[in-house]
Scaffold this motif. Structure first.
Motif, PDB file in Angstrom:
ATOM      1  N   ASP A   1     -48.540   3.174 -32.675  1.00  0.00           N
ATOM      2  CA  ASP A   1     -47.293   3.178 -31.905  1.00  0.00           C
ATOM      3  C   ASP A   1     -46.111   2.969 -32.860  1.00  0.00           C
ATOM      4  O   ASP A   1     -46.311   2.796 -34.065  1.00  0.00           O
ATOM      5  CB  ASP A   1     -47.340   2.119 -30.794  1.00  0.00           C
ATOM      6  CG  ASP A   1     -47.437   0.695 -31.326  1.00  0.00           C
ATOM      7  OD1 ASP A   1     -47.350   0.488 -32.561  1.00  0.00           O
ATOM      8  OD2 ASP A   1     -47.599  -0.239 -30.512  1.00  0.00           O
TER       9      ASP A   1
ATOM     10  N   VAL B   1     -53.353   6.236 -31.642  1.00  0.00           N
ATOM     11  CA  VAL B   1     -53.014   5.996 -30.239  1.00  0.00           C
ATOM     12  C   VAL B   1     -54.286   5.908 -29.383  1.00  0.00           C
ATOM     13  O   VAL B   1     -54.299   5.252 -28.338  1.00  0.00           O
ATOM     14  CB  VAL B   1     -52.037   7.080 -29.727  1.00  0.00           C
ATOM     15  CG1 VAL B   1     -52.725   8.425 -29.553  1.00  0.00           C
ATOM     16  CG2 VAL B   1     -51.373   6.645 -28.423  1.00  0.00           C
TER      17      VAL B   1
ATOM     18  N   LEU C   1     -55.185   2.499 -28.338  1.00  0.00           N
ATOM     19  CA  LEU C   1     -54.444   1.932 -27.204  1.00  0.00           C
ATOM     20  C   LEU C   1     -55.013   2.450 -25.884  1.00  0.00           C
ATOM     21  O   LEU C   1     -55.165   1.699 -24.917  1.00  0.00           O
ATOM     22  CB  LEU C   1     -52.957   2.279 -27.309  1.00  0.00           C
ATOM     23  CG  LEU C   1     -52.243   1.749 -28.558  1.00  0.00           C
ATOM     24  CD1 LEU C   1     -50.790   2.173 -28.558  1.00  0.00           C
ATOM     25  CD2 LEU C   1     -52.354   0.233 -28.631  1.00  0.00           C
ATOM     26  N   HIS C   2     -55.323   3.758 -25.858  1.00  0.00           N
ATOM     27  CA  HIS C   2     -55.969   4.301 -24.654  1.00  0.00           C
ATOM     28  C   HIS C   2     -57.255   3.530 -24.371  1.00  0.00           C
ATOM     29  O   HIS C   2     -57.553   3.172 -23.236  1.00  0.00           O
ATOM     30  CB  HIS C   2     -56.345   5.776 -24.832  1.00  0.00           C
ATOM     31  CG  HIS C   2     -55.194   6.699 -25.127  1.00  0.00           C
ATOM     32  ND1 HIS C   2     -53.937   6.493 -24.638  1.00  0.00           N
ATOM     33  CD2 HIS C   2     -55.136   7.846 -25.846  1.00  0.00           C
ATOM     34  CE1 HIS C   2     -53.146   7.485 -25.050  1.00  0.00           C
ATOM     35  NE2 HIS C   2     -53.852   8.314 -25.785  1.00  0.00           N
TER      36      HIS C   2
ATOM     37  N   ARG D   1     -58.190   0.509 -25.302  1.00  0.00           N
ATOM     38  CA  ARG D   1     -58.011  -0.871 -24.866  1.00  0.00           C
ATOM     39  C   ARG D   1     -57.599  -0.911 -23.399  1.00  0.00           C
ATOM     40  O   ARG D   1     -58.022  -1.780 -22.646  1.00  0.00           O
ATOM     41  CB  ARG D   1     -56.939  -1.548 -25.731  1.00  0.00           C
ATOM     42  CG  ARG D   1     -56.884  -3.056 -25.564  1.00  0.00           C
ATOM     43  CD  ARG D   1     -58.188  -3.695 -25.981  1.00  0.00           C
ATOM     44  NE  ARG D   1     -58.185  -5.158 -25.893  1.00  0.00           N
ATOM     45  CZ  ARG D   1     -59.276  -5.894 -26.001  1.00  0.00           C
ATOM     46  NH1 ARG D   1     -60.462  -5.324 -26.186  1.00  0.00           N
ATOM     47  NH2 ARG D   1     -59.209  -7.208 -25.930  1.00  0.00           N
ATOM     48  N   GLU D   2     -56.766   0.047 -23.004  1.00  0.00           N
ATOM     49  CA  GLU D   2     -56.329   0.077 -21.615  1.00  0.00           C
ATOM     50  C   GLU D   2     -57.484   0.489 -20.691  1.00  0.00           C
ATOM     51  O   GLU D   2     -57.638  -0.061 -19.593  1.00  0.00           O
ATOM     52  CB  GLU D   2     -55.153   1.047 -21.440  1.00  0.00           C
ATOM     53  CG  GLU D   2     -54.613   1.063 -20.028  1.00  0.00           C
ATOM     54  CD  GLU D   2     -53.219   1.675 -19.910  1.00  0.00           C
ATOM     55  OE1 GLU D   2     -52.489   1.749 -20.918  1.00  0.00           O
ATOM     56  OE2 GLU D   2     -52.871   2.085 -18.789  1.00  0.00           O
TER      57      GLU D   2
ATOM     58  N   LEU E   1     -56.318  12.826 -26.326  1.00  0.00           N
ATOM     59  CA  LEU E   1     -57.052  11.882 -25.487  1.00  0.00           C
ATOM     60  C   LEU E   1     -56.044  11.189 -24.566  1.00  0.00           C
ATOM     61  O   LEU E   1     -54.836  11.301 -24.748  1.00  0.00           O
ATOM     62  CB  LEU E   1     -57.793  10.865 -26.340  1.00  0.00           C
ATOM     63  CG  LEU E   1     -58.936  11.434 -27.183  1.00  0.00           C
ATOM     64  CD1 LEU E   1     -59.638  10.315 -27.926  1.00  0.00           C
ATOM     65  CD2 LEU E   1     -59.919  12.225 -26.330  1.00  0.00           C
ATOM     66  N   SER E   2     -56.564  10.515 -23.566  1.00  0.00           N
ATOM     67  CA  SER E   2     -55.706   9.771 -22.638  1.00  0.00           C
ATOM     68  C   SER E   2     -56.574   8.647 -22.096  1.00  0.00           C
ATOM     69  O   SER E   2     -57.781   8.621 -22.327  1.00  0.00           O
ATOM     70  CB  SER E   2     -55.269  10.680 -21.493  1.00  0.00           C
ATOM     71  OG  SER E   2     -56.417  11.087 -20.762  1.00  0.00           O
ATOM     72  N   VAL E   3     -55.956   7.755 -21.353  1.00  0.00           N
ATOM     73  CA  VAL E   3     -56.720   6.641 -20.788  1.00  0.00           C
ATOM     74  C   VAL E   3     -57.846   7.190 -19.894  1.00  0.00           C
ATOM     75  O   VAL E   3     -59.001   6.763 -19.999  1.00  0.00           O
ATOM     76  CB  VAL E   3     -55.797   5.708 -19.985  1.00  0.00           C
ATOM     77  CG1 VAL E   3     -56.605   4.637 -19.278  1.00  0.00           C
ATOM     78  CG2 VAL E   3     -54.767   5.076 -20.914  1.00  0.00           C
TER      79      VAL E   3
ATOM     80  N   LYS F   1     -42.763   1.519 -23.184  1.00  0.00           N
ATOM     81  CA  LYS F   1     -43.137   2.691 -23.960  1.00  0.00           C
ATOM     82  C   LYS F   1     -42.719   3.917 -23.192  1.00  0.00           C
ATOM     83  O   LYS F   1     -42.773   3.944 -21.959  1.00  0.00           O
ATOM     84  CB  LYS F   1     -44.634   2.717 -24.251  1.00  0.00           C
ATOM     85  CG  LYS F   1     -44.978   1.788 -25.392  1.00  0.00           C
ATOM     86  CD  LYS F   1     -46.346   1.962 -25.944  1.00  0.00           C
ATOM     87  CE  LYS F   1     -46.542   0.999 -27.123  1.00  0.00           C
ATOM     88  NZ  LYS F   1     -47.888   0.443 -27.152  1.00  0.00           N
TER      89      LYS F   1
ATOM     90  N   LEU G   1     -49.821  -0.740 -23.227  1.00  0.00           N
ATOM     91  CA  LEU G   1     -50.704  -0.224 -24.279  1.00  0.00           C
ATOM     92  C   LEU G   1     -50.430   1.260 -24.497  1.00  0.00           C
ATOM     93  O   LEU G   1     -49.552   1.625 -25.242  1.00  0.00           O
ATOM     94  CB  LEU G   1     -52.170  -0.501 -23.918  1.00  0.00           C
ATOM     95  CG  LEU G   1     -52.542  -1.987 -23.985  1.00  0.00           C
ATOM     96  CD1 LEU G   1     -53.864  -2.265 -23.296  1.00  0.00           C
ATOM     97  CD2 LEU G   1     -52.603  -2.450 -25.433  1.00  0.00           C
ATOM     98  N   SER G   2     -51.177   2.141 -23.812  1.00  0.00           N
ATOM     99  CA  SER G   2     -50.977   3.582 -23.991  1.00  0.00           C
ATOM    100  C   SER G   2     -49.566   3.973 -23.564  1.00  0.00           C
ATOM    101  O   SER G   2     -49.040   3.446 -22.585  1.00  0.00           O
ATOM    102  CB  SER G   2     -51.999   4.335 -23.140  1.00  0.00           C
ATOM    103  OG  SER G   2     -51.666   5.703 -23.110  1.00  0.00           O
ATOM    104  N   PRO G   3     -48.947   4.912 -24.310  1.00  0.00           N
ATOM    105  CA  PRO G   3     -47.605   5.342 -23.899  1.00  0.00           C
ATOM    106  C   PRO G   3     -47.624   6.312 -22.721  1.00  0.00           C
ATOM    107  O   PRO G   3     -46.591   6.562 -22.109  1.00  0.00           O
ATOM    108  CB  PRO G   3     -47.063   6.042 -25.150  1.00  0.00           C
ATOM    109  CG  PRO G   3     -48.278   6.536 -25.863  1.00  0.00           C
ATOM    110  CD  PRO G   3     -49.361   5.530 -25.576  1.00  0.00           C
ATOM    111  N   MET G   4     -48.804   6.868 -22.417  1.00  0.00           N
ATOM    112  CA  MET G   4     -48.877   7.876 -21.355  1.00  0.00           C
ATOM    113  C   MET G   4     -49.310   7.240 -20.041  1.00  0.00           C
ATOM    114  O   MET G   4     -50.247   6.451 -20.001  1.00  0.00           O
ATOM    115  CB  MET G   4     -49.923   8.943 -21.728  1.00  0.00           C
ATOM    116  CG  MET G   4     -49.556   9.757 -22.936  1.00  0.00           C
ATOM    117  SD  MET G   4     -51.009  10.071 -23.937  1.00  0.00           S
ATOM    118  CE  MET G   4     -51.634  11.552 -23.145  1.00  0.00           C
TER     119      MET G   4
ATOM    120  N   PRO H   1     -51.434   7.155 -17.019  1.00  0.00           N
ATOM    121  CA  PRO H   1     -52.686   7.847 -16.681  1.00  0.00           C
ATOM    122  C   PRO H   1     -52.518   8.661 -15.392  1.00  0.00           C
ATOM    123  O   PRO H   1     -51.756   8.264 -14.506  1.00  0.00           O
ATOM    124  CB  PRO H   1     -53.680   6.698 -16.470  1.00  0.00           C
ATOM    125  CG  PRO H   1     -53.092   5.532 -17.195  1.00  0.00           C
ATOM    126  CD  PRO H   1     -51.604   5.702 -17.104  1.00  0.00           C
TER     127      PRO H   1
END
Ligand code: TPP
Ligand code: SF4
Lengths: 539, 166
Positions: A135, A240, A243-244, A246-247, A311-313, B38, B63-66, B68
């Motif tokens: 980040d 990144v 981070l995905h 961890r979430e 990738l994404s969460v 973010k 955490l993630s910037p996107m 979901p």
């Protein structure tokens, strides 16, 4: 005590602030989404930053700075590293005396690129360490570490960004300026810097030894973090994707690798020993997975399907659950189009109507491939239009060969079109060739950057202006036409018809400023005028 | 900080509509309020007309910037064609904020539609009007501030709430 400063910054901006705080002597690069704003920011906040004609030159200029004991930053998008690979591989052998940090922005998902190549492959192939910030805060912090690493081991260092790191904004705690750099000076070291075989052989051994030492350093570098969690499953992730992950799985133990190469093997082994099974979540190629397997560390990777795109969460959740990949998401939103009134339009209408076979190139004008034009037949990488056009001219039957045209933008021409013109004059196809340079006076595609043929530097200062017609003539093209009457579609068609019918190599430069560039220029001069007015001493 | 969980907002439109500026303003407001923030987007090309989507998230820790898929609390749609391609971003009880929420004809400048929709959004969020105006001031050059503040106010009043009353 220096007061802490918190700002909302993109990853690119955060990295530029770090470069300034580290006293980088020179930032150089070539524009490319998503890396472009690093140098623009560096210049805006008072650092020295300049555009090079292409990434290879940028890398070489930066290398010179680092040979001279200075601190250098060089920026590019992932495909730019293909162009700069030659000096990078050799720089890994020669090493540097100052710092050479190469910020490369990958584009998984290809938001604005022609491929999804993974820069970490280059790091491994060249033998250069790679840091992977997740980040904006880490883009800032890791830059300081990259400078430290580069100077301590005399190695170039790659900072691998991705679209979501470069272009995401987040709150960043800006660090105070670090210790000032050493003053640049030259120390002769012929055996290290001159890669004749006799000197290169020991240099290769030094490189391998250095990588071992860096791997050792990485074990305690503090760049790799273990986040606590249960031990049924462990996740190793970088960038990144960490981070995905961890979430997606906040309760799962996670090893976040900030520096994936050279791999901190002991740290990874220990982590994997502590969990029942371990999955690697990384964006792009299975680089960490393969490194682990090479070292005999039992990890699982992601499904082949997850090599594609970002990738994404949700994607990480699915990987962890072992679900089958869902069908690809609904076709994305409206594709971009050439602006209404874009000067490129007239050219592609003509190419379409004259039935040309178009060897195209990369830039705004690549949109000539879409309706209503559909007037582009190839587009591979920057500069390829000329070589590909020549190849087609050499091999096609005459009735097709004489319709082949190479189309290239001004920035792209300076980047890697010049040698194509040399080739055209050295090995001219029997039926000649037609090269169209679309000179819209800017690098429009990536957001209107200047380049050597605009006569303005990155910070907008006047400088020597490369003459496109002059350089083509100097290379030996006798037939160079500059076309500027944009309102006259018919005369452009007549010109193109004429050039296609004469069997000799020729260049047509279509010169008309990009609309957005023109608008920006007018706004700037208006603002400057207003400033002059408001700066008048008041009576 | 009152909100424990992360607030997720997606803004969709086409190039030139100020999608990114809109998420800049939201991010700045939340940042000024002391939240972790973010924001992310996919951009790149100068040309007009392509779809642009940008996500902002704020809360105690992001955490993630996107955002979901299926987790957006709000979906702001600046151009009606961009609703369907982005509907899957919204959570089941999420709120869609489209141009129909305001009287577009009463905007002084059509380009301020993005900020007017922020005005509508602001009614749902626990961020003070002062912070929104501070953020607008930071995100726009001085000569564009008042026209944008006016647009913000228009959106804020759309369902009866206003910054400046009496
Ligand atoms: C090796 C490499 N570097 C950078 C880029 C990013 N990029 C794509 S096209 C382009 C230049 C576009 O400028 P120009 O040729 O002048 O065309 P315009 O967009 O102005 O029409 C750049 C920098 C790339 N695709 N490949
Ligand atoms: S940005 Fe400039 S070159 Fe690109 S499509 Fe628009 S007018 Fe044409």
């Amino acid at each position: 005590m220096t007061a802490e400063r918190r700002e909302l910054l993109s990853g690119n901006e955060a990295l530029a602030h770090a470069a300034l705080a580290c006293g980088v002597h020179l930032g150089t690069g070539y524009p490319g989404t998503p890396s472009t704003e690093i140098l623009e920011t560096l210049a805006a906040i008072g650092g020295k930053a300049q555009w090079a004609p292409n990434e290879k030159v940028a890398m070489e200029v930066a290398l010179g700075v680092a040979y001279g004991n200075g601190r250098a930053l060089v920026t590019m998008k992932h495909v730019g590293l293909n162009v700069a690979a030659d000096p990078l591989f050799s720089a890994a052998y020669t090493g540097v005396s100052g710092a050479l940090v190469v910020a490369v922005a990958d584009d998984p998902g290809m938001a604005s690129s022609q491929n999804e190549q993974d820069t970490r492959r280059y790091a491994i192939a060249a033998g250069v360490p790679v840091l992977e910030p997740s980040d904006p805060q880490e883009a800032h912090d890791f830059f300081f570490r990259a400078v430290e690493l580069s100077e301590q081991f005399g190695t170039p260092v790659i900072v691998r960004l991705t679209t979501r790191v470069s272009h995401s904004k987040g709150s960043v705690e800006l660090r105070p300026a670090g210790p000032p750099p050493r003053s640049p000076h030259f120390e002769r070291n012929i055996a290290a810097r001159v890669l004749i075989p006799a000197y290169a052989r020991p240099a290769h051994r030094r490189l391998r030894q250095r990588l071992k030492e860096i791997a050792q350093w990485n074990e305690t570098s503090g760049l790799n973090l273990v986040l606590t969690g249960t031990s049924d499953l462990g996740i190793i992730a970088s960038g990144v994707a960490a981070l995905h992950a961890r979430e997606a799985a906040p309760q799962t133990r996670l090893l976040k690798l900030g520096m994936s190469y050279p791999l901190p093997v002991q740290t990874v082994k220990e982590f994997v020993r502590g969990v029942k099974r371990c999955v690697v979540i990384e964006e792009g190629d299975p680089v960490i997975e393969e490194l682990c397997l090479t070292h005999g560390i039992p990890v699982e990777g992601k499904p082949e399907e997850d090599r594609f795109g970002e990738l994404s969460v949700s994607r990480v959740r699915r990987i962890l659950n072992g679900d089958c990949p869902p069908p690809p998401p609904p076709a994305s939103t409206r594709p971009p189009q050439l602006c209404p009134g874009c000067p490129h339009r007239m050219v592609f209408e003509a190419l379409r109507d004259l039935g040309c076979i178009v060897a195209g190139d990369i830039g705004c004008y690549t949109l000539g491939v879409l309706p209503p034009f559909e007037a582009m037949d190839t587009c591979t990488c920057m500069g390829a239009s000329i070589g590909v056009g020549l190849g087609l001219r050499h091999v096609l039957p005459p009735d097709q060969a004489r319709r082949v045209v190479s189309v290239i933008g001004d920035s792209t021409f300076v980047h890697s079109g010049l040698t194509g013109i040399v080739e055209m004059m050295y090995n001219p196809p029997p039926g000649g060739h037609v090269v169209l340079i679309l000179d819209n006076r800017t690098t429009a595609m990536t957001g209107l950057q200047d380049h050597p043929a605009t006569g303005r530097t990155l910070s907008g200062q006047p400088t020597h202006e490369l003459s496109l017609e002059g350089v083509c003539r100097a290379i030996g093209v006798e037939d160079v036409t500059v076309f500027e009457e944009h309102s006259n579609k018919e005369s452009f068609r007549a010109l193109l018809r004429e050039k296609l019918s004469q069997a000799k190599p020729c260049v047509i430069i279509v010169r008309r400023e990009c609309l957005l560039a023109m608008r920006r220029r007018k706004q700037e001069s208006l603002a400057a005028q207003q400033e002059r007015v408001t700066c008048q001493p008041s009576e | 900080m009152s909100t424990e969980r992360v607030t997720n907002i997606v803004v969709a439109g086409v190039g030139g509509q100020g999608v990114l500026r809109a998420t800049d303003v939201i991010a700045e407001t939340a940042f000024l309020a002391g939240y972790d923030v973010k924001k992310t987007e996919v951009h790149g090309m100068s040309q007009r007309g392509g779809g642009v989507v940008s996500d902002v998230r704020f809360g105690p820790r992001v955490l993630s910037p996107m955002v979901p898929d299926g987790e957006a609390d709000f979906l702001l749609v600046l151009e009606p064609t961009q609703l369907e391609p982005n509907r899957h971003r919204l959570k089941p009880d999420g709120v869609i904020i489209g141009c129909d929420r305001i009287n577009v004809a009463s905007l002084t400048h059509p380009k301020t539609l993005n900020v007017a929709l922020l005005g509508v959004l602001s009614q749902y969020l626990d961020l003070s009007c002062e912070l929104w105006c501070d953020a607008l001031r930071r995100c726009f050059p001085p000569h564009l501030y008042s026209v944008n503040e006016e647009a913000f106010e228009l959106g804020r009043q759309a369902d009866g709430k206003a910054c400046r009353r009496e």
